[in-house]
Enzyme design. Sequence first.
Site, PDB file in Angstrom:
ATOM      1  N   TYR A   1       0.815  -1.212   0.000  1.00 27.93           N
ATOM      2  CA  TYR A   1       0.000   0.000   0.000  1.00 27.93           C
ATOM      3  C   TYR A   1       0.849   1.262   0.000  1.00 27.93           C
ATOM      4  O   TYR A   1       0.411   2.296  -0.467  1.00 27.93           O
ATOM      5  CB  TYR A   1      -0.901   0.037   1.241  1.00 27.93           C
ATOM      6  CG  TYR A   1      -2.182  -0.738   1.115  1.00 27.93           C
ATOM      7  CD1 TYR A   1      -2.172  -2.094   0.853  1.00 27.93           C
ATOM      8  CD2 TYR A   1      -3.405  -0.107   1.271  1.00 27.93           C
ATOM      9  CE1 TYR A   1      -3.349  -2.808   0.760  1.00 27.93           C
ATOM     10  CE2 TYR A   1      -4.592  -0.812   1.181  1.00 27.93           C
ATOM     11  CZ  TYR A   1      -4.558  -2.157   0.920  1.00 27.93           C
ATOM     12  OH  TYR A   1      -5.723  -2.859   0.823  1.00 27.93           O
TER      13      TYR A   1
ATOM     14  N   LYS B   1       3.644 -15.318   3.081  1.00 29.24           N
ATOM     15  CA  LYS B   1       3.863 -16.101   1.859  1.00 29.24           C
ATOM     16  C   LYS B   1       5.366 -16.354   1.795  1.00 29.24           C
ATOM     17  O   LYS B   1       6.062 -15.951   0.858  1.00 29.24           O
ATOM     18  CB  LYS B   1       3.340 -15.307   0.647  1.00 29.24           C
ATOM     19  CG  LYS B   1       3.314 -16.086  -0.644  1.00 29.24           C
ATOM     20  CD  LYS B   1       2.252 -17.175  -0.700  1.00 29.24           C
ATOM     21  CE  LYS B   1       2.387 -17.975  -1.963  1.00 29.24           C
ATOM     22  NZ  LYS B   1       1.535 -19.200  -1.979  1.00 29.24           N
TER      23      LYS B   1
ATOM     24  N   ASP C   1      -2.431 -18.463   1.289  1.00 31.12           N
ATOM     25  CA  ASP C   1      -3.424 -19.209   0.489  1.00 31.12           C
ATOM     26  C   ASP C   1      -4.098 -20.279   1.347  1.00 31.12           C
ATOM     27  O   ASP C   1      -5.321 -20.480   1.294  1.00 31.12           O
ATOM     28  CB  ASP C   1      -2.803 -19.801  -0.789  1.00 31.12           C
ATOM     29  CG  ASP C   1      -1.475 -20.508  -0.556  1.00 31.12           C
ATOM     30  OD1 ASP C   1      -0.926 -20.422   0.569  1.00 31.12           O
ATOM     31  OD2 ASP C   1      -0.968 -21.161  -1.493  1.00 31.12           O
TER      32      ASP C   1
ATOM     33  N   ASP D   1      -6.061  -7.082   4.423  1.00 31.44           N
ATOM     34  CA  ASP D   1      -7.213  -6.476   3.744  1.00 31.44           C
ATOM     35  C   ASP D   1      -8.109  -7.592   3.187  1.00 31.44           C
ATOM     36  O   ASP D   1      -9.326  -7.600   3.389  1.00 31.44           O
ATOM     37  CB  ASP D   1      -6.709  -5.565   2.613  1.00 31.44           C
ATOM     38  CG  ASP D   1      -7.858  -4.963   1.829  1.00 31.44           C
ATOM     39  OD1 ASP D   1      -8.835  -4.536   2.465  1.00 31.44           O
ATOM     40  OD2 ASP D   1      -7.780  -4.940   0.585  1.00 31.44           O
TER      41      ASP D   1
ATOM     42  N   ASP E   1     -11.921  -9.269   4.887  1.00 31.37           N
ATOM     43  CA  ASP E   1     -13.215  -9.329   4.191  1.00 31.37           C
ATOM     44  C   ASP E   1     -13.761 -10.753   4.219  1.00 31.37           C
ATOM     45  O   ASP E   1     -14.959 -10.981   4.418  1.00 31.37           O
ATOM     46  CB  ASP E   1     -13.070  -8.896   2.720  1.00 31.37           C
ATOM     47  CG  ASP E   1     -13.391  -7.416   2.531  1.00 31.37           C
ATOM     48  OD1 ASP E   1     -13.187  -6.643   3.485  1.00 31.37           O
ATOM     49  OD2 ASP E   1     -13.842  -7.052   1.424  1.00 31.37           O
TER      50      ASP E   1
HETATM   51  C1  IPM Z   1     -10.225  -1.457   4.102  1.00 29.22           C
HETATM   52  C2  IPM Z   1     -10.504  -0.918   2.736  1.00 29.22           C
HETATM   53  C3  IPM Z   1      -9.384   0.013   2.331  1.00 29.22           C
HETATM   54  C4  IPM Z   1      -8.103  -0.813   2.354  1.00 29.22           C
HETATM   55  C5  IPM Z   1      -9.577   0.700   0.950  1.00 29.22           C
HETATM   56  C6  IPM Z   1     -10.863   1.498   0.922  1.00 29.22           C
HETATM   57  C7  IPM Z   1      -8.413   1.532   0.559  1.00 29.22           C
HETATM   58  O1  IPM Z   1     -10.687  -1.954   1.834  1.00 29.22           O
HETATM   59  O2  IPM Z   1     -10.130  -0.640   5.039  1.00 29.22           O
HETATM   60  O3  IPM Z   1     -10.123  -2.671   4.232  1.00 29.22           O
HETATM   61  O4  IPM Z   1      -7.788  -1.506   1.394  1.00 29.22           O
HETATM   62  O5  IPM Z   1      -7.412  -0.756   3.376  1.00 29.22           O
HETATM   63 MG    MG Z   2     -10.719  -3.882   2.691  1.00 29.43          MG
END
Ligand code: IPM
Ligand code: MG
Length: 409
Positions: free
Chosen positions: A195, A244, A276, A300, A304
């Site tokens: 990032y 990884k 993975d 990240d 999710d």
């Molecule tokens: C998160 C989001 C952010 C990230 C985006 C919006 C830049 O997906 O906070 O997980 O990737 O960190």
């Molecule tokens: Mg995210």
Amino acid sequence: IWEGKRQLFYFNRLKSERKCVIIITIIHWCQARGDFPLAFRNEGEEIIMNYNISLIPGDGIGPEIVAEAKKVLDSVCQKYHHTFSYSEVLLGGASIDVHGVPLTEEAISTCKASDAVLMGSIGGDAKTSPWYKLEPSKRPEAGLLAIRKALNLFANLRPAYLYKELEEACPLKKEVIGEDGFDMIIVRELTGGLYFGERKTIEEDGVKKAIDTLSYNENEIRRIAIKAFDIAMKRRKKVTSVDKANVLDSSRLWRKVVEEVAKDYPEVTLEHMLVDNCAMQLVHDPGQFDVILTENMFGDILSDEASMVTGSIGMLSSASLNETKFGLYEPSHGSAPDIAGQNKANPIATILSAAMLLRYSLNLDKEADAVEAAVQKVLTDGYRTGDIMSDGCKAVGTKEMGDLIAAAV
Ligand code: IPM
Ligand code: MG
């Protein structure tokens, strides 16, 4: 007495009426000097707290969900006799619309001057929103990355917990969920890695080429590893460090440093897992995880995934912390522009983020417990927003959910 940014006043030996007079006098005196926030301590217990909280409503559903979290914080203030002062800060698309940039210096200083920041979400629909016609460094997401960096928020904590009441919304089979469900926390490094590495797009011999750089130094790895082990000590004492290392140098250094840190925590079990495999294990046997420690990009993606197995990303809070008690608290989900302004969004992730704010930045554990218990009660009573709705439950909108939780506090 100064404690960090706060002044504490001790009154142990005074009678109540004298205390009242003195407290009021001090409040006036501090207001005149612009010296808030204050805390008053009586027999070891803080009795009146005044904190500054920056609110970043942001874009999409952000303003709606932040309004509900503020409602819940207001009811905490009422019940526990605290006062919170709020400053609104623009970030992302909301800031682009006013200032032409996703984050201003002024926004950074307002956040820095506060005790904690509560954020909704930023970003819009990349296909239709004019924000995405701007160059990448001027888009809403760049503002979020810049504020994380400016406030040095290197530790992102994302708990993923399965509420019994939401088992129906969990996409996994009952035998995978098991008797005890799951309760994990992802500790994601937030200010390094891909990032923030150098990036560019160039053309070589007529061929376009894009380069992103993944780099970590040992100090960046060590401080996030220490956070993860500290958290594990307060939980089930297991850290799964995800990397990884079969391919990446940055992962091999990650593993080495994490092993060094682990030596200081003999009670904590450490295991390494390739990313993975971790993606697979999260849906195969989520109950095995306690603390997942990982770098920015893997965190990240895995957060999710972890959130979806809890039933809805609308339930997941997060805290982004620096070395001090200061933090920025935001739901793990995005700005959902498709349902913005329709009273459909689930405000629970933001409300639970506000509970984390009370706990981590303001040291108000009792109050944080009360908010978490209120969320639990409203779910037990069968109220659901659309994303977590199941048969026999009562459907409510964003505002009603906020009202119910605020009332349950
Ligand atoms: C998160 C989001 C952010 C990230 C985006 C919006 C830049 O997906 O906070 O997980 O990737 O960190
Ligand atoms: Mg995210």
